[in-house]
Scaffold this motif. Structure first.
Motif, PDB file in Angstrom:
ATOM      1  N   PRO A   1       0.834  -1.203   0.000  1.00 59.29           N
ATOM      2  CA  PRO A   1       0.000   0.000   0.000  1.00 59.29           C
ATOM      3  C   PRO A   1       0.873   1.259   0.000  1.00 59.29           C
TER       4      PRO A   1
ATOM      5  N   GLU B   1      -3.280   6.295   6.576  1.00 60.49           N
ATOM      6  CA  GLU B   1      -4.178   6.070   5.445  1.00 60.49           C
ATOM      7  C   GLU B   1      -3.334   5.609   4.266  1.00 60.49           C
ATOM      8  N   GLY B   2      -3.820   4.614   3.551  1.00 63.66           N
ATOM      9  CA  GLY B   2      -3.082   4.103   2.407  1.00 63.66           C
ATOM     10  C   GLY B   2      -4.006   3.583   1.333  1.00 63.66           C
ATOM     11  N   ILE B   3      -3.458   3.514   0.135  1.00 61.77           N
ATOM     12  CA  ILE B   3      -4.215   2.973  -0.987  1.00 61.77           C
ATOM     13  C   ILE B   3      -3.491   1.786  -1.548  1.00 61.77           C
TER      14      ILE B   3
ATOM     15  N   CYS C   1       1.274   5.082   1.275  1.00 58.24           N
ATOM     16  CA  CYS C   1       0.804   5.945   2.344  1.00 58.24           C
ATOM     17  C   CYS C   1       0.311   7.263   1.762  1.00 58.24           C
ATOM     18  N   THR C   2      -0.891   7.676   2.153  1.00 58.18           N
ATOM     19  CA  THR C   2      -1.462   8.925   1.649  1.00 58.18           C
ATOM     20  C   THR C   2      -1.698   9.950   2.751  1.00 58.18           C
TER      21      THR C   2
END
Length: 80
Positions: free
Chosen positions: A29, A78-80, A31-32
């Protein structure tokens, strides 16, 4: 007898090999969003605050040592 020994030798050398012929890398993922650690924070507290499962929290913070958090350390939340 020789045939059995050869067969056992072949089986023991191929036993640890992957049967998957397509070894694609597993994407990590990205990181955002991050948050700075505050005094008294724990990984568990941060994960709960941002409603992250343990699995997602650990995957977006792969090198984080939760036993050695320090104030000001950036934690991915938060991650995508």
């Amino acid at each position: 007898m020789l045939f059995v020994l050869v067969l056992v030798g072949i089986m023991s050398t191929t036993e640890g090999r992957s049967t998957n012929t397509f070894d694609f890398p597993i994407p990590l993922p990205i990181c955002t969003s991050v948050v700075g650690v505050k005094s008294g924070d724990t990984c568990f507290d941060i994960a709960q605050k941002f409603k992250l499962s343990t699995k997602l929290f650990n995957s977006i913070n792969p090198n984080l040592d939760c036993d050695k958090l320090f104030v000001g350390e950036w934690i991915c939340v938060e991650g995508i």
